[in-house]
Design a protein around this motif. Structure first.
Motif, PDB file in Angstrom:
ATOM      1  N   LEU A   1       0.817  -1.208   0.000  1.00 28.86           N
ATOM      2  CA  LEU A   1       0.000   0.000   0.000  1.00 28.86           C
ATOM      3  C   LEU A   1       0.856   1.265   0.000  1.00 28.86           C
ATOM      4  O   LEU A   1       0.349   2.365  -0.210  1.00 28.86           O
ATOM      5  CB  LEU A   1      -0.902   0.036   1.242  1.00 28.86           C
ATOM      6  N   GLY A   2       2.155   1.093   0.269  1.00 30.70           N
ATOM      7  CA  GLY A   2       3.038   2.242   0.437  1.00 30.70           C
ATOM      8  C   GLY A   2       3.231   2.598   1.895  1.00 30.70           C
ATOM      9  O   GLY A   2       3.750   3.663   2.219  1.00 30.70           O
ATOM     10  N   LEU A   3       2.831   1.673   2.779  1.00 35.50           N
ATOM     11  CA  LEU A   3       2.950   1.897   4.225  1.00 35.50           C
ATOM     12  C   LEU A   3       4.165   1.122   4.726  1.00 35.50           C
ATOM     13  O   LEU A   3       4.106  -0.096   4.918  1.00 35.50           O
ATOM     14  CB  LEU A   3       1.674   1.430   4.931  1.00 35.50           C
ATOM     15  N   ASN A   4       5.269   1.834   4.943  1.00 33.83           N
ATOM     16  CA  ASN A   4       6.545   1.179   5.222  1.00 33.83           C
ATOM     17  C   ASN A   4       6.981   1.236   6.682  1.00 33.83           C
ATOM     18  O   ASN A   4       7.892   0.511   7.084  1.00 33.83           O
ATOM     19  CB  ASN A   4       7.651   1.797   4.359  1.00 33.83           C
ATOM     20  N   GLY A   5       6.391   2.118   7.463  1.00 31.08           N
ATOM     21  CA  GLY A   5       6.823   2.254   8.851  1.00 31.08           C
ATOM     22  C   GLY A   5       5.689   2.679   9.754  1.00 31.08           C
ATOM     23  O   GLY A   5       4.612   3.071   9.289  1.00 31.08           O
ATOM     24  N   CYS A   6       5.930   2.590  11.044  1.00 35.41           N
ATOM     25  CA  CYS A   6       4.912   2.957  12.035  1.00 35.41           C
ATOM     26  C   CYS A   6       4.943   4.455  12.317  1.00 35.41           C
ATOM     27  O   CYS A   6       5.999   5.078  12.293  1.00 35.41           O
ATOM     28  CB  CYS A   6       5.144   2.200  13.336  1.00 35.41           C
ATOM     29  N   PRO A   7       3.782   5.027  12.602  1.00 35.05           N
ATOM     30  CA  PRO A   7       3.735   6.438  12.996  1.00 35.05           C
ATOM     31  C   PRO A   7       4.132   6.602  14.449  1.00 35.05           C
ATOM     32  O   PRO A   7       4.365   5.607  15.161  1.00 35.05           O
ATOM     33  CB  PRO A   7       2.262   6.795  12.789  1.00 35.05           C
ATOM     34  N   ASP A   8       4.198   7.831  14.915  1.00 30.23           N
ATOM     35  CA  ASP A   8       4.401   8.125  16.327  1.00 30.23           C
ATOM     36  C   ASP A   8       3.033   8.007  17.003  1.00 30.23           C
ATOM     37  O   ASP A   8       2.218   8.922  16.942  1.00 30.23           O
ATOM     38  CB  ASP A   8       4.970   9.534  16.497  1.00 30.23           C
ATOM     39  N   PHE A   9       2.789   6.856  17.613  1.00 27.15           N
ATOM     40  CA  PHE A   9       1.470   6.601  18.186  1.00 27.15           C
ATOM     41  C   PHE A   9       1.130   7.562  19.320  1.00 27.15           C
ATOM     42  O   PHE A   9      -0.044   7.871  19.544  1.00 27.15           O
ATOM     43  CB  PHE A   9       1.382   5.158  18.681  1.00 27.15           C
ATOM     44  N   SER A  10       2.125   8.046  20.031  1.00 27.87           N
ATOM     45  CA  SER A  10       1.856   8.966  21.143  1.00 27.87           C
ATOM     46  C   SER A  10       1.202  10.255  20.646  1.00 27.87           C
ATOM     47  O   SER A  10       0.368  10.846  21.342  1.00 27.87           O
ATOM     48  CB  SER A  10       3.150   9.287  21.895  1.00 27.87           C
ATOM     49  N   LYS A  11       1.558  10.673  19.429  1.00 22.16           N
ATOM     50  CA  LYS A  11       0.949  11.881  18.861  1.00 22.16           C
ATOM     51  C   LYS A  11      -0.456  11.588  18.333  1.00 22.16           C
ATOM     52  O   LYS A  11      -1.362  12.413  18.464  1.00 22.16           O
ATOM     53  CB  LYS A  11       1.834  12.452  17.761  1.00 22.16           C
ATOM     54  N   LEU A  12      -0.618  10.422  17.757  1.00 21.74           N
ATOM     55  CA  LEU A  12      -1.943  10.044  17.275  1.00 21.74           C
ATOM     56  C   LEU A  12      -2.955   9.962  18.408  1.00 21.74           C
ATOM     57  O   LEU A  12      -4.122  10.318  18.244  1.00 21.74           O
ATOM     58  CB  LEU A  12      -1.885   8.692  16.557  1.00 21.74           C
ATOM     59  N   GLU A  13      -2.504   9.503  19.552  1.00 17.83           N
ATOM     60  CA  GLU A  13      -3.411   9.332  20.687  1.00 17.83           C
ATOM     61  C   GLU A  13      -3.913  10.657  21.248  1.00 17.83           C
ATOM     62  O   GLU A  13      -4.887  10.688  21.994  1.00 17.83           O
ATOM     63  CB  GLU A  13      -2.711   8.517  21.788  1.00 17.83           C
ATOM     64  N   LYS A  14      -3.255  11.757  20.881  1.00 23.79           N
ATOM     65  CA  LYS A  14      -3.680  13.072  21.371  1.00 23.79           C
ATOM     66  C   LYS A  14      -4.838  13.657  20.561  1.00 23.79           C
ATOM     67  O   LYS A  14      -5.455  14.627  20.975  1.00 23.79           O
ATOM     68  CB  LYS A  14      -2.502  14.052  21.314  1.00 23.79           C
ATOM     69  N   LEU A  15      -5.115  13.068  19.400  1.00 27.02           N
ATOM     70  CA  LEU A  15      -6.129  13.629  18.513  1.00 27.02           C
ATOM     71  C   LEU A  15      -7.535  13.293  18.997  1.00 27.02           C
ATOM     72  O   LEU A  15      -7.787  12.190  19.486  1.00 27.02           O
ATOM     73  CB  LEU A  15      -5.951  13.083  17.099  1.00 27.02           C
ATOM     74  N   ASN A  16      -8.443  14.255  18.830  1.00 22.63           N
ATOM     75  CA  ASN A  16      -9.865  13.963  18.965  1.00 22.63           C
ATOM     76  C   ASN A  16     -10.275  13.291  17.665  1.00 22.63           C
ATOM     77  O   ASN A  16     -10.185  13.886  16.601  1.00 22.63           O
ATOM     78  CB  ASN A  16     -10.674  15.245  19.187  1.00 22.63           C
ATOM     79  N   LYS A  17     -10.721  12.057  17.770  1.00 22.37           N
ATOM     80  CA  LYS A  17     -10.876  11.239  16.575  1.00 22.37           C
ATOM     81  C   LYS A  17     -11.983  11.710  15.628  1.00 22.37           C
ATOM     82  O   LYS A  17     -13.080  12.018  16.052  1.00 22.37           O
ATOM     83  CB  LYS A  17     -11.180   9.791  16.984  1.00 22.37           C
ATOM     84  N   ASN A  18     -11.665  11.766  14.362  1.00 24.02           N
ATOM     85  CA  ASN A  18     -12.660  11.777  13.293  1.00 24.02           C
ATOM     86  C   ASN A  18     -12.028  11.035  12.133  1.00 24.02           C
ATOM     87  O   ASN A  18     -10.798  11.001  12.003  1.00 24.02           O
ATOM     88  CB  ASN A  18     -13.137  13.191  12.946  1.00 24.02           C
ATOM     89  N   PRO A  19     -12.817  10.367  11.296  1.00 24.91           N
ATOM     90  CA  PRO A  19     -12.259   9.432  10.316  1.00 24.91           C
ATOM     91  C   PRO A  19     -11.206  10.010   9.376  1.00 24.91           C
ATOM     92  O   PRO A  19     -10.132   9.423   9.200  1.00 24.91           O
ATOM     93  CB  PRO A  19     -13.503   8.955   9.550  1.00 24.91           C
ATOM     94  N   LEU A  20     -11.495  11.151   8.768  1.00 27.28           N
ATOM     95  CA  LEU A  20     -10.555  11.714   7.801  1.00 27.28           C
ATOM     96  C   LEU A  20      -9.249  12.146   8.446  1.00 27.28           C
ATOM     97  O   LEU A  20      -8.165  11.848   7.953  1.00 27.28           O
ATOM     98  CB  LEU A  20     -11.196  12.900   7.076  1.00 27.28           C
ATOM     99  N   LEU A  21      -9.351  12.855   9.553  1.00 24.22           N
ATOM    100  CA  LEU A  21      -8.146  13.324  10.232  1.00 24.22           C
ATOM    101  C   LEU A  21      -7.331  12.156  10.762  1.00 24.22           C
ATOM    102  O   LEU A  21      -6.102  12.151  10.657  1.00 24.22           O
ATOM    103  CB  LEU A  21      -8.503  14.282  11.367  1.00 24.22           C
ATOM    104  N   SER A  22      -7.995  11.165  11.334  1.00 22.91           N
ATOM    105  CA  SER A  22      -7.275  10.022  11.906  1.00 22.91           C
ATOM    106  C   SER A  22      -6.483   9.274  10.849  1.00 22.91           C
ATOM    107  O   SER A  22      -5.324   8.921  11.058  1.00 22.91           O
ATOM    108  CB  SER A  22      -8.261   9.077  12.603  1.00 22.91           C
ATOM    109  N   LEU A  23      -7.113   9.018   9.692  1.00 16.88           N
ATOM    110  CA  LEU A  23      -6.403   8.304   8.624  1.00 16.88           C
ATOM    111  C   LEU A  23      -5.272   9.152   8.068  1.00 16.88           C
ATOM    112  O   LEU A  23      -4.159   8.655   7.857  1.00 16.88           O
ATOM    113  CB  LEU A  23      -7.380   7.912   7.513  1.00 16.88           C
ATOM    114  N   PHE A  24      -5.547  10.431   7.836  1.00 19.45           N
ATOM    115  CA  PHE A  24      -4.488  11.306   7.323  1.00 19.45           C
ATOM    116  C   PHE A  24      -3.310  11.355   8.286  1.00 19.45           C
ATOM    117  O   PHE A  24      -2.149  11.199   7.879  1.00 19.45           O
ATOM    118  CB  PHE A  24      -5.014  12.728   7.091  1.00 19.45           C
ATOM    119  N   ALA A  25      -3.586  11.587   9.574  1.00 22.12           N
ATOM    120  CA  ALA A  25      -2.515  11.712  10.560  1.00 22.12           C
ATOM    121  C   ALA A  25      -1.712  10.422  10.668  1.00 22.12           C
ATOM    122  O   ALA A  25      -0.486  10.446  10.801  1.00 22.12           O
ATOM    123  CB  ALA A  25      -3.105  12.086  11.922  1.00 22.12           C
TER     124      ALA A  25
END
Length: 216
Positions: A101-125
Motif C-alpha cells: 500500500l506504500g505503508l513502510n513504517g509505524c507512525p508516532d502513536f503517542s501523537k496520534l493518541e492526542k487527537l480527537n478522533k474523526n475518520p478523515l483526520l485520523s487516517l491522514f494523521a
C-alpha cells in the motif's frame, strides 16, 4: 458457544480480553486473508491482546492481504486508526505486510493518541506520521477524489506555520474550508504539543465555509 456449552473457551477469552482464532489459525486466515486485518482492527478498537499462536499465523500469512480488494482493506484500516489502542496494529506494519500500500513504517502513536478522533483526520494523521506519500496511499486504497483533496490540502497547510492573527486566518479561509482548518489546528496541537485554543476560538467567530469533505 452452543446450548450453554463453550466449545472454544470464548467466555474465558472475553474475560481476559484476548483475541484467538477458532481452531487452526493458519486455516482460518487461508480461508479469508481479510480476517488478518480484522484481527488487528479488533485489537485496536476493543483494546484486546492477540493470542500468540494467532498472531504468529496472521503475520506468516499476511502476504495474502495483497489479494484483497483495496476498498475492503480501506474500510478495516479506517476503523483501526479510530481505535483507542491504535498501536495494536504495529506488528502488522513492522512485518512489512502493508508495504504494497506504500505503508513502510509505524507512525508516532503517542501523537496520534492526542487527537480527537474523526475518520478523515485520523487516517491522514496515521499516514502522515508514518512518513508515507499520503495521497499515493489513499489512491492505492481507492479513496475518493474528495478525500484525496482533503489530504493534499492538509499537506499544503502543514508546510506553513499556524496563523497568528485574525487577518492571517481570514486569508487561509479564502483557500481552505473552516472544517479542514479545525482539523489542521487539531493536528498541529498534537505535532507541536501547543495550545491553539485561541485560534480555534477565532475560527468559531469567523463565518463558516461549507465543508466539502466526506469520510466515504
Amino acid at each position: 458457544y452452543i446450548s450453554g456449552i463453550d466449545c472454544f473457551g470464548s467466555m474465558r477469552d472475553l474475560e481476559s480480553k484476548t483475541l484467538r482464532a477458532v481452531g487452526a489459525p493458519s486455516k482460518r486466515f487461508s480461508e479469508d486473508a481479510l480476517r488478518i486485518l480484522r484481527l488487528f482492527r479488533f485489537a485496536a478498537t476493543l483494546n484486546f491482546s492477540i493470542d500468540e499462536r494467532t498472531l504468529d499465523a496472521a503475520l506468516k500469512q499476511s502476504g495474502g492481504l495483497e489479494n484483497i480488494s483495496r476498498e475492503r482493506i480501506a474500510i478495516e484500516l479506517k476503523k483501526a486508526v479510530m481505535g483507542q489502542n491504535i498501536k495494536a496494529i504495529s506488528p502488522l506494519i513492522e512485518s512489512g505486510a502493508l508495504k504494497f500500500l506504500g505503508l513502510n513504517g509505524c507512525p508516532d502513536f503517542s501523537k496520534l493518541e492526542k487527537l480527537n478522533k474523526n475518520p478523515l483526520l485520523s487516517l491522514f494523521a496515521f499516514l502522515y506520521l508514518a512518513n508515507c506519500d499520503v495521497v499515493a496511499v489513499l489512491d492505492e486504497l481507492k479513496e475518493s477524489n474528495i478525500n484525496k483533496k482533503y489530504a493534499a490540502d492538509m499537506l499544503k497547510l502543514l508546510k506553513h506555520d499556524a496563523p497568528k492573527t485574525k487577518t492571517d486566518l481570514k486569508i487561509l479561509l479564502c483557500n481552505f474550508s473552516s472544517d479542514i482548518l479545525t482539523d489542521y489546528f487539531e493536528l498541529k496541537e498534537a505535532l507541536a504539543n501547543k495550545d491553539l485554543s485561541r485560534l480555534k476560538d477565532l475560527l468559531s467567530e469567523t463565518p463558516r465555509i461549507v465543508n466539502v469533505y466526506v469520510s466515504g
